[in-house]
Scaffold this motif. Structure first.
Motif, PDB file in Angstrom:
ATOM      1  N   VAL A  81       0.874  -1.176   0.000  1.00 33.51           N
ATOM      2  CA  VAL A  81       0.000   0.000   0.000  1.00 33.51           C
ATOM      3  C   VAL A  81       0.912   1.227   0.000  1.00 33.51           C
ATOM      4  CG1 VAL A  81      -1.786   1.263   1.296  1.00 33.51           C
ATOM      5  CG2 VAL A  81      -1.834  -1.241   1.234  1.00 33.51           C
ATOM      6  N   SER A  82       0.489   2.293  -0.643  1.00 38.81           N
ATOM      7  CA  SER A  82       1.352   3.475  -0.740  1.00 38.81           C
ATOM      8  C   SER A  82       1.564   4.123   0.623  1.00 38.81           C
ATOM      9  CB  SER A  82       0.738   4.492  -1.688  1.00 38.81           C
ATOM     10  OG  SER A  82      -0.328   5.142  -1.049  1.00 38.81           O
ATOM     11  N   GLU A  83       2.667   4.876   0.745  1.00 40.08           N
ATOM     12  CA  GLU A  83       2.958   5.576   2.005  1.00 40.08           C
ATOM     13  C   GLU A  83       1.885   6.599   2.336  1.00 40.08           C
ATOM     14  OE1 GLU A  83       5.450   5.330  -0.705  1.00 40.08           O
ATOM     15  OE2 GLU A  83       7.069   6.484   0.205  1.00 40.08           O
ATOM     16  N   ILE A  84       1.321   7.189   1.302  1.00 36.47           N
ATOM     17  CA  ILE A  84       0.281   8.212   1.520  1.00 36.47           C
ATOM     18  C   ILE A  84      -0.867   7.591   2.320  1.00 36.47           C
ATOM     19  CG2 ILE A  84      -1.452   9.632   0.344  1.00 36.47           C
ATOM     20  CD1 ILE A  84       1.238  10.829  -0.096  1.00 36.47           C
ATOM     21  N   SER A  85      -1.395   6.484   1.816  1.00 33.87           N
ATOM     22  CA  SER A  85      -2.524   5.848   2.487  1.00 33.87           C
ATOM     23  C   SER A  85      -2.133   5.380   3.878  1.00 33.87           C
ATOM     24  CB  SER A  85      -3.025   4.665   1.657  1.00 33.87           C
ATOM     25  OG  SER A  85      -3.449   5.107   0.399  1.00 33.87           O
ATOM     26  N   ARG A  89      -3.674   6.652   7.407  1.00 29.03           N
ATOM     27  CA  ARG A  89      -4.381   5.675   8.244  1.00 29.03           C
ATOM     28  C   ARG A  89      -3.816   5.661   9.656  1.00 29.03           C
ATOM     29  NH1 ARG A  89      -7.744   1.345   5.886  1.00 29.03           N
ATOM     30  NH2 ARG A  89      -8.534   0.215   7.667  1.00 29.03           N
ATOM     31  N   ARG A 119     -10.343   9.479   5.298  1.00 30.20           N
ATOM     32  CA  ARG A 119      -9.934   9.188   3.917  1.00 30.20           C
ATOM     33  C   ARG A 119      -9.068  10.325   3.382  1.00 30.20           C
ATOM     34  NH1 ARG A 119     -15.816   7.951   1.589  1.00 30.20           N
ATOM     35  NH2 ARG A 119     -15.942  10.074   2.380  1.00 30.20           N
ATOM     36  N   VAL A 120      -8.127   9.965   2.502  1.00 33.72           N
ATOM     37  CA  VAL A 120      -7.259  10.982   1.909  1.00 33.72           C
ATOM     38  C   VAL A 120      -8.060  11.758   0.860  1.00 33.72           C
ATOM     39  CG1 VAL A 120      -5.160  11.394   0.566  1.00 33.72           C
ATOM     40  CG2 VAL A 120      -5.212   9.582   2.284  1.00 33.72           C
ATOM     41  N   ASP A 122      -6.725  14.737  -0.458  1.00 27.36           N
ATOM     42  CA  ASP A 122      -5.737  15.323  -1.352  1.00 27.36           C
ATOM     43  C   ASP A 122      -4.349  15.052  -0.775  1.00 27.36           C
ATOM     44  OD1 ASP A 122      -4.728  16.641  -3.502  1.00 27.36           O
ATOM     45  OD2 ASP A 122      -5.489  18.616  -2.969  1.00 27.36           O
ATOM     46  N   PHE A 123      -3.360  15.013  -1.643  1.00 26.50           N
ATOM     47  CA  PHE A 123      -1.991  14.852  -1.148  1.00 26.50           C
ATOM     48  C   PHE A 123      -1.016  15.532  -2.083  1.00 26.50           C
ATOM     49  CE2 PHE A 123      -0.161  11.851  -4.148  1.00 26.50           C
ATOM     50  CZ  PHE A 123      -1.263  11.227  -4.695  1.00 26.50           C
ATOM     51  N   MET A 125       3.476  15.654  -2.777  1.00 24.94           N
ATOM     52  CA  MET A 125       4.806  15.140  -2.396  1.00 24.94           C
ATOM     53  C   MET A 125       5.871  16.028  -3.014  1.00 24.94           C
ATOM     54  SD  MET A 125       4.225  11.074  -2.999  1.00 24.94           S
ATOM     55  CE  MET A 125       5.525  10.408  -1.978  1.00 24.94           C
ATOM     56  N   VAL A 208      -2.234  21.342  -0.453  1.00 25.96           N
ATOM     57  CA  VAL A 208      -3.417  20.572  -0.073  1.00 25.96           C
ATOM     58  C   VAL A 208      -4.284  21.365   0.897  1.00 25.96           C
ATOM     59  CG1 VAL A 208      -2.224  18.384  -0.421  1.00 25.96           C
ATOM     60  CG2 VAL A 208      -2.330  19.353   1.872  1.00 25.96           C
ATOM     61  N   TYR A 255      -3.962  -1.588   7.906  1.00 27.71           N
ATOM     62  CA  TYR A 255      -4.474  -2.165   6.655  1.00 27.71           C
ATOM     63  C   TYR A 255      -4.437  -3.689   6.742  1.00 27.71           C
ATOM     64  CZ  TYR A 255      -5.066   1.993   3.757  1.00 27.71           C
ATOM     65  OH  TYR A 255      -5.541   3.149   3.222  1.00 27.71           O
TER      66      TYR A 255
END
Lengths: 262, 405
Positions: A81-85, A89, A119-120, A122-123, A125, A208, A255
């Motif tokens: 799973v991506s670092e963002i999610s 979380r 929930r995300v 917007d993000f 990087m 964001v 997750y």
């Protein structure tokens, strides 16, 4: 399988983090080690150690989620799973009031905006530049000959921070060195560098929208100078969780818990 | 593996033959016909009507990019002092001029004249000036004022005067006269090409979409390079028939279409299939884009003055219009094509296209609720593409889309 546990692993550029949760989402243990070459071996050794500490065997891991730049190299993961999610979380789990997460890792910094459900929305990087990252601080601490652990505290002692105008890590280093050569106090240069990183990161976060409550995660959150500079420049209270480096791994473990519960 | 995720069109061979013929033909003895290098937004109908052969350095740049031969040409231009921040089409083109032995097909054939229209950007002015200085050939710069709100009558009159000056310039430098009859015929052909292209793009409103972004990008070559020719019309008729068949039979461009996306900005030519396949892995298809829609302006015929029609069509291309216009355009496409998310290529090369993307993105998400991702790269310069960083962003974006479904 007597007591299933859930594993989250975050393989970053500088460190590897792992978190083990039990069936009730309670923290069993967590750990951080240097990534070494590629991070995979370090991750495997860390997981083995954590399991041993808890008296668990690999068979008892019901589900594993891996995240971070080294995520594709971790063979025993059920999912990546991506670092963002994962950071979102993990941060939301620690503090459901969080709406903005800023993560500053070794090589990248990111900002995420969350909704009331976590929930995300917007993000953003950093791109192709290490100026707003842990690596920037490491390079500068080395240039100023200060242990990285004490770098932030040194910056806080400054009363007259110098302005560091360069946003490039390499050029900022030469700028810092020339300040030192001109006899500027070390803490003033350190404070200038911390302000530079804070302004860089806040520029990213502005993409964001910096909505309260703001949580800072990642290894750089351990640096009190950065936290203070971010807070001052943004006029926001910055929450730093107890173990900011493992928030991504915690998110990954959550997750895993979600996916592997049955 | 990459091929499997990409459903090849039957007309692909015809497209290749058509473009190969174009690049061959411009090297054949031209029997006195002059050859012009022109920008992608230049009013080529006028040149064709005057018997001038048009070649497109931008298309050549895209071609070098797709063949992964642009970087070495960019380096050749950089060695002459051109900044790496300069547009990579310009650097590829200038590199092929300075070191033709490095360039695919030995570069483009030497021009007799140059026509640069600044409706797409300001870089073309200096780029074409450098080419003009190198070959010692005359250059005409067609100036189309930026449209902040409406296309005002005085701006229209100005662009018409520019077109008339351009005609005089071509007449003077080539000794050829413009026949209005031939111009009308060329415009008719160009409009037919544009109409077919618009219809093909509109067919992608179907679920699943018959085409994905790489299909649009590959098949746009004739609309740019051969607009106003019989060959282009014939090709797009065949392509349209094939795309219609796909829609009729429910055949999608990708194996399984779960997400419908919109693409903004020029293609990442050096990673064309690889890049879009990252999205195919998440069952995401780009059903529409802003770039290939840049050649969908018909020239009004009949009622008004033809020159006014040409001026309007060329001055009002989306890159010559405000951010407001562009965000409205994207919002409309999002609704018409029933799009779940949009991806903006922040293209280091193309400043006018990429500046303001953050503002546009915010506005679209506020207006439509549809989220957008910005990817940093470059259309031709592969050195600006960081695969891992790009993949991480795509993964995170697709995870946020999945949570919304």
């Amino acid at each position: 399988m007597t007591k299933p546990c859930f594993l989250g692993v975050d393989i970053g550029s500088l460190t590897v983090k792992a978190v083990l949760l039990d069936a009730g989402q309670r923290l069993l243990t967590r750990g951080v080690v240097p990534a070494g070459y590629g991070g995979q071996e370090a991750a495997e050794a860390l997981v083995a150690r954590l399991l041993r500490e808890c008296g668990l065997t690999p068979d008892e891991i019901a589900y594993t989620v891996v995240t971070g730049y080294g995520r594709v190299r971790f063979a025993t993961a059920d999912e990546e799973v991506s670092e963002i999610s994962c950071h979102a979380r993990g941060a939301f789990h620690l503090c459901p009031a969080v709406r903005t997460v800023i993560d500053i890792g070794g090589q990248d910094s990111k900002a995420m905006r969350l909704d009331a459900q976590g929930r995300v929305v917007d993000f953003a990087m950093n791109d192709k530049c290490a100026a707003g990252t842990g690596r920037f601080l490491e390079v500068m601490a080395a240039a100023l000959d200060v242990p990285i652990e004490q770098f932030g505290a040194l910056a806080l002692q400054s009363e007259h921070p110098v302005a560091i105008s360069s946003t490039c890590t390499v050029f900022a280093e030469s700028e810092a060195i020339s300040h030192i050569a001109r006899g500027v106090a070390k803490q003033d240069v350190a404070a200038g560098l911390h302000q530079a990183i804070a302004s860089r990161v806040l520029g990213l976060a502005a993409r964001v929208g910096l909505e309260a409550e703001v949580m800072l995660t990642g290894g750089v959150a351990l640096n009190v100078g950065v936290v203070a500079a971010l807070s001052r420049q943004s006029n926001q209270r910055i929450t730093v969780p107890a173990d900011p480096q493992t928030v991504g791994a915690l998110g990954a473990a959550l997750y895993a818990w979600h996916k592997g519960r049955r | 593996m990459a091929e499997k995720r990409y459903k090849k069109l039957k007309t692909a061979a015809e497209l290749q033959r058509l473009m190969q013929w174009h690049y061959t033909r411009i090297r054949l003895p031209r029997l006195g016909r002059p050859l012009a290098w022109v920008t992608s937004g230049a009013p080529v109908e006028i040149l064709r009507a005057m018997g001038v052969i048009a070649v497109y350095p931008e298309n050549y740049g895209a071609l070098c990019g797709a063949r992964r031969e642009a970087v070495s040409l960019c380096e050749a231009a950089e060695a002459q002092g051109y900044s790496p921040d300069l547009c990579s089409y310009a650097r590829t083109s200038l590199g092929s001029v300075f070191q033709s032995e490095r360039a695919p097909m030995g570069g483009l054939p030497q021009p007799d004249l140059l026509i640069a229209c600044n409706n797409i950007c300001g870089t073309v002015i200096k780029w074409y000036e450098a080419v003009a200085a190198h070959y010692e050939v005359p250059l005409f710069i067609l100036d189309t004022p930026f449209i902040h709100g409406a296309f005002e009558p005085h701006a229209l009159a100005y662009v018409v005067a520019q077109l008339e000056a351009m005609i005089r310039f071509v007449e003077r430098t080539t000794g050829r006269r413009l026949s209005m009859k031939r111009l009308e015929r060329t415009v008719r052909l160009a409009n037919e090409t544009v109409q077919l292209w618009s219809e093909i793009r509109a067919l992608c409103k179907a679920r699943p979409s018959p085409l994905n972004a790489p299909d649009l990008f590959v098949n746009m070559a004739p609309i740019v390079v051969l607009r106003g020719t019989e060959g282009a019309v014939r090709f797009y008729r065949h392509l349209k028939a094939e795309v219609e068949m796909r829609v009729k039979n429910g055949i999608g461009a990708i194996p399984k279409e779960k997400y419908r996306l919109l693409w903004d900005n020029i293609a990442i030519w050096h990673h064309l299939y690889r890049f879009y396949n990252y999205f195919v892995d998440y069952d995401a298809c780009f059903v529409v884009d802003t770039y290939t829609g840049g050649w969908s302006q018909e020239i009004p015929e009949g009622q008004s003055e033809l020159m006014e029609g040409i001026a309007t069509a060329y001055a009002t291309v989306f890159l010559n219009q405000s951010l407001e216009y562009r965000s409205h355009l994207m919002e409309r496409l999002i609704r018409e094509y029933d799009v779940d998310g949009f991806v903006m290529h922040c293209n280091r090369s193309c400043k006018p296209y990429s500046l303001g993307q953050y503002a546009i993105r915010r506005r679209i998400t506020e207006g439509t609720g549809v989220p957008g991702l910005i990817i940093e790269s470059d259309m031709c310069d592969a050195r600006a593409f960081a695969a891992e960083a790009v993949k991480t962003r795509i993964q995170a974006f697709m995870e946020t889309l999945a949570e919304r479904k």
